[in-house]
Design a protein around this motif. Structure first.
Motif, PDB file in Angstrom:
ATOM      1  N   GLY A 102       3.308   1.317  -3.655  1.00 25.40           N
ATOM      2  CA  GLY A 102       1.736   1.568  -5.161  1.00 25.40           C
ATOM      3  C   GLY A 102       2.044  -0.175  -5.642  1.00 25.40           C
ATOM      4  N   VAL A 132      -3.246  -2.549 -11.358  1.00 22.44           N
ATOM      5  CA  VAL A 132      -3.545  -1.362 -10.280  1.00 22.44           C
ATOM      6  C   VAL A 132      -3.988  -0.097 -11.038  1.00 22.44           C
ATOM      7  CG1 VAL A 132      -2.284   0.209  -8.719  1.00 22.44           C
ATOM      8  CG2 VAL A 132      -0.977  -1.478  -9.624  1.00 22.44           C
ATOM      9  N   GLY A 133      -5.146   0.050 -10.591  1.00 25.05           N
ATOM     10  CA  GLY A 133      -5.754   1.018 -11.167  1.00 25.05           C
ATOM     11  C   GLY A 133      -6.367   0.955 -12.781  1.00 25.05           C
ATOM     12  N   GLY A 134      -6.480  -0.279 -13.054  1.00 25.81           N
ATOM     13  CA  GLY A 134      -7.066  -0.794 -14.875  1.00 25.81           C
ATOM     14  C   GLY A 134      -6.099  -1.058 -15.504  1.00 25.81           C
ATOM     15  N   GLU A 171       1.279  -0.953  -0.408  1.00 27.88           N
ATOM     16  CA  GLU A 171      -0.313  -0.157  -0.256  1.00 27.88           C
ATOM     17  C   GLU A 171       0.715   1.514  -0.273  1.00 27.88           C
ATOM     18  OE1 GLU A 171      -0.145  -2.511   2.518  1.00 27.88           O
ATOM     19  OE2 GLU A 171      -1.185  -3.579   1.190  1.00 27.88           O
ATOM     20  N   LYS A 225       6.615   3.811  -5.454  1.00 29.35           N
ATOM     21  CA  LYS A 225       6.264   5.455  -4.393  1.00 29.35           C
ATOM     22  C   LYS A 225       7.597   5.509  -3.896  1.00 29.35           C
ATOM     23  CE  LYS A 225       1.445   4.988  -3.518  1.00 29.35           C
ATOM     24  NZ  LYS A 225      -0.421   4.886  -3.575  1.00 29.35           N
ATOM     25  N   MET A 252       4.957   3.894 -11.371  1.00 32.90           N
ATOM     26  CA  MET A 252       3.872   3.481 -10.174  1.00 32.90           C
ATOM     27  C   MET A 252       4.019   3.886  -8.783  1.00 32.90           C
ATOM     28  SD  MET A 252       1.412   0.400 -11.433  1.00 32.90           S
ATOM     29  CE  MET A 252      -0.358   0.996 -12.586  1.00 32.90           C
ATOM     30  N   ALA A 308       1.013  -2.836 -13.455  1.00 31.41           N
ATOM     31  CA  ALA A 308       1.446  -2.592 -12.735  1.00 31.41           C
ATOM     32  C   ALA A 308       2.578  -1.907 -13.729  1.00 31.41           C
ATOM     33  CB  ALA A 308       2.201  -3.296 -11.575  1.00 31.41           C
ATOM     34  N   THR A 336       0.498  -2.929  -5.928  1.00 33.20           N
ATOM     35  CA  THR A 336      -0.939  -3.537  -5.220  1.00 33.20           C
ATOM     36  C   THR A 336      -0.620  -5.227  -6.139  1.00 33.20           C
ATOM     37  OG1 THR A 336      -2.477  -2.311  -5.143  1.00 33.20           O
ATOM     38  CG2 THR A 336      -1.616  -2.137  -3.667  1.00 33.20           C
TER      39      THR A 336
END
Ligand SMILES: [Zn+2]
Length: 408
Positions: free
Chosen positions: A96, A102-104, A93, A113, A111, A107, A98
């Motif tokens: 980022g 991730v978010g459609g 988490e 972070k 991403m 990865a 995950t």
């Protein structure tokens, strides 16, 4: 017992490290050599009998000369989620990445972070070489080279998820840093596959099970041979202080060819009775890759063999869960997986060998975790653990407590 002399040596080494890294002075002192070999989903349940039978001579040698055990992983582990955790020693988490998606979208390194290991090493003057490490696409600039791995997008592999674009087929980002290295690799190594082969669909298997299984396994052999050649080429022609190479076909094979018994969930004799040696054979083949890498390792080199998680036959009640093993399955009949809610169901593996590392020492329980890999490697280079990192330096793997002294 720790001798005073040894403590003094460590204190001196520690001071030198501080002056070199802390004030940016140049020094003739060579940096430690560290090689990490990652294996996706390496499973002790399958490795152990092979070790007992003497069928993994290279891994047995490393274990005998090193420290080994389980590696605690994160919940619902999969490659991008765990590798990014290893890179940053932070929680999924927090960093980022995950999962595969991730978010459609698939990865990717943009991403991330949290700052990854290759960045800390590079800015401290350590030369870095990475090849086929999952979740490193598009590649990032390093003080050396980076060749991406799993999640690289390309022809017939547009989403980059668990398929095998060749180097020349990569799309949507760079797979090689520096860019000039790409032509050199194509010329001297060939057009190797970046990741492992996609698993066959239920449709492809139906009525042609044995034939599809054999063809698929032959392709896997070719991919592994190409990647072994790549690693050998890089270690010979582009040696770096820190090198990290990864194999991915073991996990892929386990998902649908794990040697399960008729009482296991998902058992289909047309598939699961055909090549019961297929999955163990992956580790025997991996042992050959390890042997090839060991040729480049002397007694002053640290070697880590690390897997992000294990893999186990289906259990619990996945068949009634629509979200079960969604990361890997298109329509392949899966019989083993690793994204169990409790990561302790599928621990990874950890083997370390090198100067000052205990011999034939087994870590019991969950002494080592995926969070500890990066702090331990940074420590070998005298780089202090950044505050956000959640793991700890694995002082328990070293011969004396002098390593604890060297941390200060
Ligand atoms: Zn997997």
């Amino acid at each position: 017992m720790v001798s005073r002399r040894l403590l003094a040596v460590f204190a001196l080494v520690s001071m030198m490290a501080v002056s070199v890294f802390g004030q940016g002075q140049s020094s003739a002192k060579p940096k430690p050599k560290v090689v990490v070999i990652g294996v996706n989903g390496m499973e002790w349940d399958v490795l152990r009998p092979l070790l007992v039978q003497g069928r993994l001579p290279n891994l047995a040698k490393v274990i005998k000369n090193g420290t080994y055990g389980k590696l605690r992983t994160v919940s619902a582990p999969n490659c991008p989620r765990v590798y990014s955790t290893i890179f940053t020693s932070t929680k999924p988490e927090e960093h980022g990445v995950t999962g595969f998606i991730v978010g459609g979208i698939t990865a990717n390194t943009n991403m991330l972070k949290e700052e990854p290991i290759w960045s800390y090493l590079s800015k401290n003057g350590v030369t870095v070489g990475m090849a086929n490490v999952p979740a490193t696409f598009p590649v990032m600039p390093v003080n050396g080279y980076m060749i991406s791995g799993m999640l690289t997008r390309g022809k017939d592999c547009e989403d980059g998820v668990l398929c095998a674009p060749r180097l020349s087929e990569v799309q949507g980002g760079d797979a090689v840093y520096p860019a000039t290295l790409k032509a050199e690799l194509l010329k001297n190594v060939g057009d190797f596959h970046i990741d492992c082969e996609r698993m066959p669909s239920a449709e492809q298997l139906r009525g042609h099970e044995s034939e599809v299984i054999d063809t698929w396994l032959k392709k896997v052999d070719v991919i592994r041979a190409d990647q072994t050649k790549l690693f050998d080429y890089l270690l010979t022609n582009h040696p770096t202080d820190f090198t990290w190479v990864v194999q991915s076909c073991e996990d892929r094979t386990g998902h649908w060819l794990y040697p399960i018994a008729p009482y296991n969930a998902g058992y289909n004799p047309k598939i699961n009775a055909v090549r019961t040696d297929a999955f163990p054979n992956q580790y025997i083949a991996f042992d050959g890759v390890l042997g090839s890498v060991l040729k480049h390792i002397d007694e002053n080199t640290y070697l880590f063999v690390v897997s992000d998680h294990g893999i186990k036959p289906l259990r619990e009640f996945e068949e009634t869960d629509p979200h079960a093993h969604m990361d890997h399955e298109k329509t392949t009949p899966l019989i083993a997986k690793h994204d169990f809610a409790d990561g302790d169901d599928v621990p990874g593996s950890f083997v370390a060998m090198g100067p000052g590392i205990k011999h034939d020492q087994r870590l019991m329980g969950f002494e080592a975790s995926v969070y500890d890999i990066t702090p331990t490697i940074l420590h070998l280079y005298g780089i202090e653990q950044p505050k956000q990192m959640r793991g700890h330096v694995l002082t328990e793997i070293f011969e004396t407590s002098a390593e604890k002294v060297a941390q200060k």
